[in-house]
Write an enzyme that holds these catalytic residues in place. Structure first.
Site, short mmCIF file in Angstrom:
data_model
loop_
_atom_site.label_atom_id
_atom_site.label_comp_id
_atom_site.label_asym_id
_atom_site.label_seq_id
_atom_site.Cartn_x
_atom_site.Cartn_y
_atom_site.Cartn_z
N HIS A 124 -5.57 29.32 21.46
CA HIS A 124 -4.64 28.30 21.96
C HIS A 124 -5.23 27.29 22.93
O HIS A 124 -4.50 26.50 23.50
CB HIS A 124 -3.45 28.97 22.68
CG HIS A 124 -2.57 29.76 21.79
ND1 HIS A 124 -1.45 29.24 21.18
CD2 HIS A 124 -2.65 31.04 21.36
CE1 HIS A 124 -0.87 30.17 20.45
NE2 HIS A 124 -1.59 31.28 20.54
N LYS A 141 6.65 19.52 31.24
CA LYS A 141 5.64 20.47 30.75
C LYS A 141 4.96 21.07 31.97
O LYS A 141 5.17 20.61 33.08
CB LYS A 141 4.62 19.75 29.86
CG LYS A 141 4.03 18.48 30.51
CD LYS A 141 3.08 17.77 29.60
CE LYS A 141 3.72 16.94 28.50
NZ LYS A 141 3.57 17.48 27.17
N ARG A 142 4.10 22.08 31.79
CA ARG A 142 3.34 22.61 32.90
C ARG A 142 2.55 21.51 33.57
O ARG A 142 2.12 20.58 32.92
CB ARG A 142 2.35 23.69 32.41
CG ARG A 142 2.93 24.98 31.92
CD ARG A 142 3.73 25.72 32.97
NE ARG A 142 3.04 25.77 34.24
CZ ARG A 142 2.06 26.62 34.56
NH1 ARG A 142 1.66 27.53 33.69
NH2 ARG A 142 1.50 26.58 35.74
N LYS A 181 -3.03 17.24 31.35
CA LYS A 181 -1.79 16.69 30.81
C LYS A 181 -1.46 15.34 31.43
O LYS A 181 -0.59 14.62 30.97
CB LYS A 181 -0.65 17.67 31.01
CG LYS A 181 -0.80 18.96 30.18
CD LYS A 181 0.31 19.95 30.48
CE LYS A 181 0.12 21.30 29.81
NZ LYS A 181 0.47 21.31 28.37
N THR A 190 4.06 21.46 21.98
CA THR A 190 5.23 21.76 21.16
C THR A 190 6.44 21.00 21.70
O THR A 190 7.39 20.72 20.97
CB THR A 190 5.54 23.27 21.14
OG1 THR A 190 5.42 23.79 22.47
CG2 THR A 190 4.59 24.01 20.21
N LYS A 216 9.83 18.95 19.96
CA LYS A 216 11.24 19.07 20.37
C LYS A 216 11.84 17.69 20.63
O LYS A 216 12.97 17.40 20.22
CB LYS A 216 11.36 19.94 21.63
CG LYS A 216 10.96 21.38 21.40
CD LYS A 216 10.73 22.16 22.70
CE LYS A 216 9.93 23.43 22.41
NZ LYS A 216 9.31 24.02 23.60
C1 26V Z 1 -4.90 28.34 30.79
C2 26V Z 1 -5.69 27.99 31.85
C3 26V Z 1 -6.21 29.06 32.70
C4 26V Z 1 -7.30 28.59 33.61
C5 26V Z 1 -7.02 27.26 34.21
C6 26V Z 1 -6.80 26.21 33.19
C7 26V Z 1 -5.94 26.66 32.10
C8 26V Z 1 -5.38 25.73 31.28
C9 26V Z 1 -4.59 26.09 30.23
C10 26V Z 1 -4.35 27.39 29.98
C11 26V Z 1 -3.48 27.74 28.85
C12 26V Z 1 -4.13 28.61 27.86
C13 26V Z 1 -3.36 28.91 26.65
C14 26V Z 1 -2.16 28.07 26.38
O1 26V Z 1 -1.12 28.23 26.96
N1 26V Z 1 -2.27 27.16 25.43
C15 26V Z 1 -1.18 26.32 24.97
O2 26V Z 1 -0.68 26.91 23.78
C16 26V Z 1 0.37 26.16 23.20
C17 26V Z 1 0.88 26.93 22.01
O3 26V Z 1 -0.11 27.01 21.03
C18 26V Z 1 -0.12 24.78 22.82
O4 26V Z 1 0.95 24.03 22.29
C19 26V Z 1 -0.69 24.07 24.04
O5 26V Z 1 -1.27 22.85 23.65
C20 26V Z 1 -1.74 24.94 24.70
O6 26V Z 1 -2.17 24.39 25.93
#
Ligand code: 26V
Length: 808
Positions: free
Chosen positions: A355, A543-544, A549, A651, A655
């Site tokens: 992801h 969003k987060r 982003k 996603t 929406k």
């Molecule tokens: C995790 C971390 C942890 C360390 C600091 C930076 C950072 C940045 C992002 C994440 C997220 C990791 C996994 C995640 O949530 N991915 C999301 O998954 C969604 C579903 O597939 C996708 O739509 C998003 O684009 C993706 O960021």
């Protein structure tokens, strides 16, 4: 299901009486909600049991979606819709003077996820049940979900989310299905019928107790299961001894350390990821899930050598990647299977979804920590790696650097993504561009080594929650125009796109949007005491909060627009209302600073009468699933502005599109596929191309200073961050300032002009309402492709090898 109003009223009154010994007019809203939830669960019980029986009788292949996060939100409304009884229940309750809407509002969100990844898991289990695929969720039952956000003086303050406080009507505790999960200890070799086996000694035992929630399919009879695990102490002889020896505090310590395992969901935040507790959580729900699958499987009477014909496990990111070694351990140590057979069964059963390409998010654990907590698992990973490295050398003799790059254990770390790739038969990305980057760049060594493992599965969203449930007015209108086949076959929404030239349809779609916007305007007035004009452009970014982003790009543009309005109060712009909603990880300082910046700019702009209300900025507190359901339908513009190549899919973009918002976005993640569907003429694209970004990332050469020095608008807004013009201390935004002028890792300044220019295009097109509505209709109509029903159909055909099953 079928039920009459009279029958429902009887059932409901009885339920209230039996649960709370209360008559309707005396019961509290909470009691009324709890009684309704409990009744709805009861209504689903027959089909739940029928579904389980039929799966086990017919021996269908079962899918298990392993995920550390399920961001479910509320269930009452969607369960009523999926059961096909919401209208009846609503009318019947009204006859009893009870408002269904109010009861639905009473439910607290199950916020067991951070963002997109967790929400995807929730959409997927909804689609799996609605298509009728035998498939279940497996995850963690956190005592505390993702924190509740309060904004105090512009800053984010986190409040623990004690979501179970009033009880959870949807779950059933299944004490009888508990399993034991073992940590620490020493693996001891034992001879068993001439075989060398390993048994763990002196381990810490923890009881994993499952709580099951029904996952009700849409107007079919399927009710699948979401199984979430909670940790409890084992009361065994060892503990009893401690107690009886009077070592009370030691016993309490054990209990506390056990309960910690399922106490809290981790925010996805780098500073936290090194925590050993997180690894404990991962092994805990993974091991428990596998044991529970194997128990069911063994009852079927099939041979474990055929496990992969009857079971598919999808691992959602690397969080459950330890499943590779755990399944091997059980097959080899406990079931006495030979290594090669066990390996073939394991890889045949498991599939992995990636992801993110962000390297800081790719999980790795220090060998020492891992080995201490999971010593036998570590031994198995060493053996998997030893064999894997042997295979690499066979294919690429003497290529030591390749071996180093691909190794599962390297530099004193266990790399979970490598383990997941080696131990699965399928590795997928979540949007075409993301998969392409995985295959050609991030995981290139692996895709060369296993070319047939890699595939794409573009994400999706459940159109039931994100359109049918959350936008009733639009739903009825679409159905009036094209019938209701789209509810079961979302691609039929395409028929709605064909009506985009019809002036009446355009007008009506515009009216519905305006109604929705009015509702949001009222809410903003009530909750924030800000006046917003429903006729202004509602421009929403929810969003987060993450640097990639680029909420910062959005707010800098707002500052620039404000500057221009101050310079020229007669500037002819379409009035705008900018909405933000975002939680920041508690220890992600730059993200928190961005929240403060947005709130500071909002205060300044909203309280400046000289701009005559042409501009408003609203930060919506505590963004979560139930809030998303209220605001997404109100957007004219959907901000999807990540730096190209960084957002795996997104996603939220889908929406918004489904609710007729126009995307302002980069060609990143699934925006690319949205663009493929609607074309340049129905979307506002801006920003660097993927090749430009990839080039800079590879060769460097980007100078944010250049943009600061040569672009006066950029210079002005950046200076304003630190010169006191925002009315707060000059140090307040210095990290944002220096990150932009230092590395500007996410090319905010580089994309600034292009973003402003796209915003100007929006301003112009919005003046032609008829044209605008036409574009909205095209977006709604083309959004059917992004229903997660399609995504799940692809997973089931191409990865799981399963098909829908009718329950009767
Ligand atoms: C995790 C971390 C942890 C360390 C600091 C930076 C950072 C940045 C992002 C994440 C997220 C990791 C996994 C995640 O949530 N991915 C999301 O998954 C969604 C579903 O597939 C996708 O739509 C998003 O684009 C993706 O960021």
């Amino acid at each position: 299901m079928n039920i009459t109003r009279e029958r429902f009223k009887q059932d409901y009154e009885q339920k209230l009486m039996s649960l709370f010994t209360e008559e309707i007019d005396k019961a509290s809203t909470l009691d009324k909600y709890l009684a309704l939830g409990s009744l709805v669960k009861e209504y689903s019980a027959k089909n739940w049991s029928k579904t389980k029986k039929q799966y086990s009788k017919d021996g269908d292949k079962q899918v298990y979606y392993f995920s550390m996060e399920f961001l479910i939100g509320r269930l009452l409304q969607s369960n009523l819709i999926n059961l096909g009884i919401r209208d009846t229940v609503k009318e019947a309750l009204a006859e009893l003077n009870v408002s269904l809407d109010e009861l639905e509002e009473t439910e607290v969100d199950a916020g067991l996820g951070n963002g997109g990844l967790g929400r995807l898991a929730a959409c997927f289990i909804d689609s799996i049940a609605s298509i009728g695929i035998p498939g279940h969720g497996n995850g963690m039952r956190y005592q505390y979900g993702f924190f509740e956000q309060k904004i105090v003086n512009g800053y984010q303050v986190e409040i623990p989310d004690n979501w179970l406080k009033e009880g959870n009507v949807w779950e059933t505790k299944r004490e009888d299905k508990s399993v034991i999960v073992k940590f620490y200890g020493t693996p001891k070799a034992v001879q068993n019928n001439g075989r060398l086996n390993f048994e763990l000694e002196n381990y810490e035992a923890i009881k994993a107790v499952p709580y099951d929630t029904p996952v009700i399919g849409y107007e079919n009879n399927t009710v699948n299961t979401l199984r979430l695990w909670s940790a409890e102490p084992v009361t065994n002889a060892f503990n009893f001894q401690i107690f009886s020896k009077g070592e009370y505090s030691k016993a309490v310590e054990y209990r506390t350390s056990v309960e910690a395992i399922s106490s809290v969901l981790y925010p996805d935040d780098s500073a936290e990821t090194g925590k050993i507790l997180r690894l404990k959580q991962q092994y805990f729900f993974t091991s428990a899930g596998i044991y529970s699958i194997l128990r069911t499987f063994k009852n079927s009477g099939h041979s474990l050598y055929d496990l992969d014909k009857y079971v598919a496990i999808q691992i959602n990111d690397t969080h459950p990647a330890v499943a590779v070694a755990e399944l091997m351990r059980i097959l080899v140590d406990e079931e006495e299977m030979g290594w090669d057979d066990a390996w073939s069964v394991t890889t045949g059963t498991l599939a992995y979804t990636n992801h993110t390409i962000l390297s800081e998010a790719l999980e790795k654990w220090p060998v020492q920590v891992f080995n201490k907590l999971l010593p036998r698992i570590y031994m198995i990973i060493e053996e998997i790696n030893r064999r894997f490295v042997g295979e690499i050398y066979q294919k690429h003799p003497n290529d030591h650097d390749r071996v180093r790059r691909m190794s599962i254990i390297e530099g004193g770390m266990v790399k979970m993504a490598h383990l997941a790739i080696v131990g699965s038969h399928s590795v997928n990305g979540v949007a075409t561009l993301h998969t392409e980057i995985l295959v050609n760049k991030e995981l290139r060594d692996f895709s060369e080594f296993y070319p047939r493992k890699f595939n794409n599965k573009t994400n999706g969203i459940t159109h039931r929650r994100w359109l049918i449930q959350s936008n009733e007015e639009l739903t009825s209108y679409i159905t009036k125009c094209i019938g209701d086949s789209w509810k079961k076959r979302p691609k039929d929404l395409a028929q709605f796109a064909e009506l985009s030239k019809d002036p009446l349809v355009r007008k009506r779609v515009g009216e519905i949007k305006l109604h929705n916007k009015q509702m949001l305007a009222d809410m903003v007035k009530k909750d924030y005491d800000i006046d917003v004009d429903p006729n202004s452009i509602f421009d929403i970014q929810v969003k987060r909060l993450h640097a990639y982003k680029r909420q910062v790009l959005n707010i800098l543009h707002i500052m620039d627009l404000y500057n221009r309005l101050k310079d020229n109060p007669d500037l002819d712009i379409s009035p705008r209302t900018y909405f933000f909603g975002a939680k920041s990880s508690p220890s992600y300082h730059l993200a928190k600073e961005t929240i403060k910046l947005i709130n500071t700019v909002a205060d300044k702009i909203n309280n400046d009468p000289s701009i005559k209300g042409k501009l408003k900025v609203v930060f919506l507190e505590n963004y979560r699933v139930s809030l998303a359901e209220k605001i997404i339908k109100c957007a004219d513009i959907s901000e999807q502005i990540s730096t190209t190549t960084f957002e795996a899919s997104g996603t939220g973009n889908m929406k918004f599109m489904m609710n007729g918002a126009l995307t302002l976005g980069t060609l990143d993640g699934a925006n690319v596929e949205i663009h493929d569907e609607v074309g340049d003429e129905n979307m506002f694209v801006f920003g660097m191309s993927k090749d430009e970004v990839l080039n800079y990332l590879k060769y460097g050469g980007y100078s944010p200073r250049h943009f600061y020095n040569t672009n006066s608008r950029i210079k002005r807004v950046l200076d304003q961050l630190v010169d006191g013009s925002l009315g707060v201390a000059t140090t307040e935004f210095r990290n944002i300032h220096s990150s932009l002028l230092g590395r500007d890792e996410y090319f905010v300044l580089k994309d600034f002009d292009s973003y402003c220019e796209a915003q100007e295009r929006i301003d112009k097109v919005f003046r032609d309402k008829d044209k605008w509505n036409e574009m909205c209709i095209v977006n709604i109509g083309k959004s059917g492709r992004f229903s997660s029903d399609n995504t799940i159909t692809e997973y089931s055909r191409e990865i799981w090898n399963t098909s829908p099953k009718e329950i009767h």
